[in-house]
Design a protein around this motif. Sequence first.
Motif, PDB file in Angstrom:
ATOM      1  N   ASP A 154       0.831  -1.212   0.000  1.00 42.60           N
ATOM      2  CA  ASP A 154       0.000   0.000   0.000  1.00 42.60           C
ATOM      3  C   ASP A 154       0.858   1.252   0.000  1.00 42.60           C
ATOM      4  O   ASP A 154       0.519   2.248  -0.647  1.00 42.60           O
ATOM      5  CB  ASP A 154      -0.926   0.007   1.215  1.00 42.60           C
ATOM      6  N   LEU A 155       1.969   1.220   0.720  1.00 44.30           N
ATOM      7  CA  LEU A 155       2.864   2.374   0.746  1.00 44.30           C
ATOM      8  C   LEU A 155       3.476   2.607  -0.629  1.00 44.30           C
ATOM      9  O   LEU A 155       3.593   3.745  -1.087  1.00 44.30           O
ATOM     10  CB  LEU A 155       3.964   2.164   1.782  1.00 44.30           C
ATOM     11  N   SER A 156       3.847   1.532  -1.297  1.00 43.20           N
ATOM     12  CA  SER A 156       4.388   1.652  -2.650  1.00 43.20           C
ATOM     13  C   SER A 156       3.355   2.275  -3.583  1.00 43.20           C
ATOM     14  O   SER A 156       3.671   3.176  -4.371  1.00 43.20           O
ATOM     15  CB  SER A 156       4.805   0.273  -3.163  1.00 43.20           C
ATOM     16  N   ASP A 164       4.283  10.345  -7.828  1.00 38.81           N
ATOM     17  CA  ASP A 164       4.830   9.989  -9.140  1.00 38.81           C
ATOM     18  C   ASP A 164       6.258   9.466  -9.008  1.00 38.81           C
ATOM     19  O   ASP A 164       7.133   9.793  -9.820  1.00 38.81           O
ATOM     20  CB  ASP A 164       4.793  11.194 -10.089  1.00 38.81           C
ATOM     21  N   GLU A 165       6.486   8.663  -7.976  1.00 42.22           N
ATOM     22  CA  GLU A 165       7.824   8.184  -7.673  1.00 42.22           C
ATOM     23  C   GLU A 165       8.107   6.882  -8.429  1.00 42.22           C
ATOM     24  O   GLU A 165       7.481   5.853  -8.163  1.00 42.22           O
ATOM     25  CB  GLU A 165       7.969   7.965  -6.157  1.00 42.22           C
ATOM     26  N   PRO A 166       9.052   6.897  -9.388  1.00 44.57           N
ATOM     27  CA  PRO A 166       9.352   5.689 -10.165  1.00 44.57           C
ATOM     28  C   PRO A 166       9.986   4.573  -9.331  1.00 44.57           C
ATOM     29  O   PRO A 166       9.900   3.404  -9.695  1.00 44.57           O
ATOM     30  CB  PRO A 166      10.308   6.195 -11.248  1.00 44.57           C
ATOM     31  N   ARG A 209       8.219  16.548  -2.614  1.00 44.11           N
ATOM     32  CA  ARG A 209       7.297  15.683  -3.357  1.00 44.11           C
ATOM     33  C   ARG A 209       6.838  14.495  -2.505  1.00 44.11           C
ATOM     34  O   ARG A 209       5.641  14.167  -2.472  1.00 44.11           O
ATOM     35  CB  ARG A 209       7.996  15.209  -4.636  1.00 44.11           C
ATOM     36  N   ILE A 210       7.768  13.863  -1.803  1.00 44.22           N
ATOM     37  CA  ILE A 210       7.426  12.706  -0.984  1.00 44.22           C
ATOM     38  C   ILE A 210       6.621  13.127   0.243  1.00 44.22           C
ATOM     39  O   ILE A 210       5.621  12.498   0.607  1.00 44.22           O
ATOM     40  CB  ILE A 210       8.691  11.942  -0.549  1.00 44.22           C
ATOM     41  N   SER A 249      -0.790  17.344  -9.119  1.00 48.24           N
ATOM     42  CA  SER A 249      -1.366  16.911 -10.392  1.00 48.24           C
ATOM     43  C   SER A 249      -2.656  16.127 -10.193  1.00 48.24           C
ATOM     44  O   SER A 249      -3.592  16.223 -11.001  1.00 48.24           O
ATOM     45  CB  SER A 249      -0.346  16.069 -11.165  1.00 48.24           C
ATOM     46  N   GLY A 250      -2.738  15.353  -9.115  1.00 42.99           N
ATOM     47  CA  GLY A 250      -3.957  14.598  -8.852  1.00 42.99           C
ATOM     48  C   GLY A 250      -5.132  15.506  -8.546  1.00 42.99           C
ATOM     49  O   GLY A 250      -6.258  15.268  -9.007  1.00 42.99           O
ATOM     50  N   GLU A 251      -4.891  16.549  -7.757  1.00 45.75           N
ATOM     51  CA  GLU A 251      -5.936  17.530  -7.476  1.00 45.75           C
ATOM     52  C   GLU A 251      -6.386  18.218  -8.758  1.00 45.75           C
ATOM     53  O   GLU A 251      -7.587  18.329  -9.037  1.00 45.75           O
ATOM     54  CB  GLU A 251      -5.411  18.594  -6.510  1.00 45.75           C
ATOM     55  N   ASP A 252      -5.425  18.679  -9.519  1.00 48.00           N
ATOM     56  CA  ASP A 252      -5.748  19.412 -10.745  1.00 48.00           C
ATOM     57  C   ASP A 252      -6.514  18.531 -11.729  1.00 48.00           C
ATOM     58  O   ASP A 252      -7.428  19.001 -12.413  1.00 48.00           O
ATOM     59  CB  ASP A 252      -4.460  19.944 -11.392  1.00 48.00           C
TER      60      ASP A 252
END
Length: 316
Positions: A154-156, A164-166, A209-210, A249-252
Motif C-alpha cells: 500500500d505504501l508503494s 509519481d515516484e518511479p 514531493r514525498i 497533479s492529482g488535485e488538478d
Amino acid sequence: MSPVRTLPSGRVGAYHVPVLLAEIEALLAGASTVLDCTLGGGGHTAALLERGMRVTGVDRDPRALAAARERLADFEGSGQFRALLTNYAALDTGGLSVDERFDGILLDLGVSSHQFDDLARGFTFREGAPLDMRMGTDAETDAGELLNTIDEVDLSALLRAYADEPRAARMAREIVRRRERRPFATADDLVDAIRAVLGPRSGAPDFARIFQAIRIAVNDELSGLEHALPMLRDRLTPGGVLAIISYHSGEDRLVKNAFRDWSTACICPPRQMICTCRGVPLGETLTRRPINATEEEVEGNPRARSARLRAWKLAL
C-alpha cells in the motif's frame, strides 16, 4: 519580508499575500456572497471583504480558524464575515445550512504558510520536525503512525500515485526495513530513507514531493476533494463561480475532469445510441487552461510556483 496591508478597521497585519490573489479577485468580482472553503490565514477572504463581499470562511484546522477570526474580528463583529470549523468535504454537517447558496466559492488546496512555518505541525522536512501533517483533528492518523503501520504494498502504491515516484517499491521497502529497527518519529527519519533510495544528490524538490504525498494520504485530500466537488457546485447561485487553486497533479486532474464534464451537454457512454443523461451543460469552464502564477509572484512567494487555478461558472 512579508507585505503589510491596512484593513479598513485601521488594524495593520503583516502576512504573505495569498497565491493568485489578483486572479481570484477578478474571477469573483461579481459576487456578493462568497464561501471560502479553505480559510487558512484568511488572506483571500480579507481581500474579498475589503471589496465589500460577505464571506463565510471554513477550515478544518482550529488554530488557523482562531487566527483568522482574530485578524478579521472587525468584519465578524459587523456581520460581514463568519467562520465555521469544519472540513469543506462535510459542509452539511459542519454548521452550514443545507439550502444556503453563494455567488462565489473558493478553494485554495495548499498548506498555509503558518502551517509550514510551525515546526510542531510537522508539514516541513526541516531537521527535527515531528511527523504529524494533520490539517485538523478529524484526521484519523498522523504521518508517523501512517509510515510505521502501512503495508509495504500500500505504501508503494501511495508513493507511486501521489508522488509519481518511479522507485516507489524500493522506497516503500526501505521505509519498512528502517521502521523495524526504529519507528519513524521525525522528518529526519523520512529524509534519510529518501536519500538512501534516491542517493546523496537528492534534495529539497524530492523531499517536498514525498512529504506532500504523505500529507495527502494523512488528510485524505484527494477523495475529500472528489466527494466535495459536486456538493460545492450545487451550492452556487445561478451564474455563480467556483474557483479552485491546486498544487498537485492529482488535485488538478480531478478539478479539470469535473469542470469538463459539467460543461458538456451529453455525458452518456460513447457507444450509447440514445442520450439518457441531462442533455444540457450545467455551466461553462472559464479557464481553458490553468492559470499559473507570474514570474514576479513566484519570485516573491516561491510556494506559488506549483499553483494552478481553474474556474467554472454555473449556468443562469
